[in-house]
Design a protein around this motif. Structure first.
Motif, mmCIF file in Angstrom:
data_model
loop_
_atom_site.group_PDB
_atom_site.id
_atom_site.type_symbol
_atom_site.label_atom_id
_atom_site.label_comp_id
_atom_site.label_asym_id
_atom_site.label_seq_id
_atom_site.Cartn_x
_atom_site.Cartn_y
_atom_site.Cartn_z
ATOM 1 N N GLN A 1 2.168 6.181 -7.231
ATOM 2 C CA GLN A 1 1.314 6.940 -7.646
ATOM 3 C C GLN A 1 1.662 8.538 -7.423
ATOM 4 O O GLN A 1 1.434 9.524 -8.385
ATOM 5 N N ASN A 2 2.448 8.928 -6.521
ATOM 6 C CA ASN A 2 3.030 10.202 -6.155
ATOM 7 C C ASN A 2 4.128 10.568 -7.440
ATOM 8 O O ASN A 2 4.318 11.786 -7.643
ATOM 9 N N ARG B 1 0.693 -1.362 0.128
ATOM 10 C CA ARG B 1 0.021 0.132 -0.062
ATOM 11 C C ARG B 1 0.713 1.227 -0.003
ATOM 12 O O ARG B 1 0.667 2.470 -0.620
ATOM 13 N N ILE B 2 1.848 1.104 0.583
ATOM 14 C CA ILE B 2 2.804 2.443 0.930
ATOM 15 C C ILE B 2 3.506 2.659 -0.523
ATOM 16 O O ILE B 2 3.550 3.856 -1.137
ATOM 17 N N ASP C 1 -0.783 14.574 -10.727
ATOM 18 C CA ASP C 1 -2.312 14.732 -10.782
ATOM 19 C C ASP C 1 -2.370 15.805 -11.540
ATOM 20 O O ASP C 1 -2.284 17.256 -11.308
ATOM 21 N N ASP D 1 -1.207 -4.348 -6.742
ATOM 22 C CA ASP D 1 -0.955 -3.074 -6.036
ATOM 23 C C ASP D 1 0.028 -2.133 -6.539
ATOM 24 O O ASP D 1 -0.245 -0.855 -6.700
ATOM 25 N N HIS E 1 2.511 1.516 -3.522
ATOM 26 C CA HIS E 1 1.544 2.065 -4.313
ATOM 27 C C HIS E 1 1.392 3.480 -4.353
ATOM 28 O O HIS E 1 1.291 4.426 -5.102
ATOM 29 N N GLN E 2 1.247 4.095 -3.148
ATOM 30 C CA GLN E 2 1.038 5.624 -2.725
ATOM 31 C C GLN E 2 2.404 6.218 -3.389
ATOM 32 O O GLN E 2 2.213 7.234 -3.979
ATOM 33 N N ILE E 3 3.577 5.632 -2.961
ATOM 34 C CA ILE E 3 4.750 6.427 -3.537
ATOM 35 C C ILE E 3 4.750 6.175 -5.117
ATOM 36 O O ILE E 3 5.046 7.287 -5.702
#
Length: 435
Positions: free
Chosen positions: A207-208, A200-201, A212, A231, A203-205
């Motif tokens: 995506q960052n 999950r971490i 956006d 993920d 994935h967030q990294i």
């Protein structure tokens, strides 16, 4: 009728045996709470060995677990507080020594004179510094599988172990086995949850790393959507303002999925951002990026890469492709969508010395472009049929939307198309519309 002396003796013996069995049962019940007091496997093994010595009134006890990878018995000794830290002392092959014999046969064994037993492995005593005279060894069985063996060594205050000792030790081993399996299951669940949290971490990294686009202002309409199959994945996109009149746009797809692809994706996009400001054309960037990635290959991985530079002042679009799917374009309101000519080129990171070409086209107002990865074209329905490039062209033909609506509507169409089927690959869409 009065009992004969022999009958009296037999009756007394039965009462004594019944009393011994009751005492032994109480012992096992008393230690059950103790060996179930922790789910830490190392601490538990230390408790089992200590408790086994107490229950069996033996000088020492040992526990060896089967290493499934090597098919060996592994003996560890406890260090530190509560035996939480265990270090490996030695290993036995299945069939070697009394413990190996029991692990191989799956049956308990009592040896009251180790020196006279040819199965006894003296190197074990040499390794531990302990002198084994009498041994009870019982298998630890879980769901029909031998997971280890438990030994009691040298009875205290007597010369030999008895049959009652063997029965007691088998009962104790059953309880110990259950505790070990519970601890292993708990450890596996903790490890699995930790892995999920790390993903999950990650994935967030990841995506960052991808901007956006709705939070930025551009002199054109642009939107993107990214859904990894796992993920984390290997698809990516990026948009960089190179100067006042030019914007760099990229979409890429790393071979494979999951964590390895995600790590390679981070490397590729990081090096691209470093080179983008330095390179004046898409072909120059691809040439330099390929050299960098091919110099330090990562497990045979590669990346398809499509790089565009939009000069919105001159109305020109320069692009270069490294094995990526061609750009889908729609010029004006009534024109038919078509795939732009592909400049060719193999994916990045496979071979040094590759020279990438580029194409330049004029861009008219109201022109729309769609960039995508193979997760779009190769999306499959529940019968295995692919979405395909022609279906994508027809989607572009029948709609006149904003960039964001193009991206969202296509994602919705793909979701409908693939209902009942697992996501085949990472899916990324980037849509661009000239004002």
């Amino acid at each position: 009728m009065a009992m004969t002396p022999m009958e009296q003796s037999e009756n007394l013996s039965e009462r004594v045996q019944a009393s011994d069995r009751e005492k032994n049962l109480r012992k096992v019940l008393a230690v059950n709470a103790k060996i179930n007091s922790t789910l830490d496997l190392n601490e538990l093994l230390g408790i089992i060995m200590q408790t086994a010595s107490e229950v069996m009134q033996a000088e020492a006890a040992s526990l060896m677990l089967v290493d499934d990878a090597t098919k060996e018995l592994v003996f560890k000794v406890a260090l530190g507080e509560k035996g939480k830290d265990l270090i490996e002392k030695f290993r036995l092959k299945i069939g070697e020594g009394i413990a190996g014999f029991v692990a191989e046969k799956g049956e308990p064994l009592m040896v009251n004179d180790t020196q006279a037993d040819t199965r006894f492995a003296r190197r074990v005593d040499n390794a531990t510094g302990f002198s084994s005279k009498a041994i009870i060894c019982v298998p630890m069985k879980s769901r029909g599988k031998i997971i280890g063996v438990l030994q009691a060594l040298n009875p205290v205050g007597r010369q030999t172990f008895s049959q009652a000792d063997l029965e007691l030790f088998e009962t104790f081993a059953d309880q110990a086995t259950l505790s070990v399996e519970n601890a292993r299951m708990h450890a596996a669940m903790v490890k699995q949850e930790k892995a999920k949290q790390e993903l999950r971490i990650a994935h967030q990294i990841q995506q960052n790393f991808m901007p956006d686009l709705s939070r930025h202002s551009y002199p054109f309409d642009i939107a993107a959507r990214n859904i990894p199959a796992l993920d984390v994945g290997g698809d990516f996109y990026d948009v960089i303002r190179l100067d006042d009149t030019r914007t760099g746009i990229v979409i890429g797809d790393v071979s494979g999925k999951g964590v390895p692809a995600a790590l390679y994706m981070v490397r590729a996009i990081s090096e691209y951002r470093f080179l983008a400001i330095k390179c004046q054309s898409p072909s120059e960037l691809l040439n330099r990026l390929n050299t960098s990635l091919a110099e330090n290959p990562s497990m045979g991985m590669f990346v398809t890469f499509l790089y565009l530079i939009l000069d919105h002042k001159k109305g020109l679009l320069h692009y270069s492709s490294a094995g990526h799917y061609p750009i889908l374009s729609r010029n004006g309101v009534h024109s038919m969508p078509s795939y732009l000519a592909d400049s060719g080129g193999m994916p990045l990171g496979l071979m040094q010395g590759v020279q990438y070409l580029e194409t330049t086209i004029e861009v008219a107002p109201d022109t729309a472009f769609m960039l995508y990865t193979d997760g779009v074209i190769e999306a499959r329905d529940n019968k295995g049929k692919e979405y395909g490039s022609e279906r994508l062209r027809q989607f572009f033909e029948t709609r006149r939307l904003s960039a964001a609506d193009y991206a969202e509507n296509l994602m919705e169409e793909l979701r409908t198309f693939t209902v009942g089927a697992p996501q085949h690959d990472d899916t990324t869409i980037l849509t661009l519309k000239i004002h």
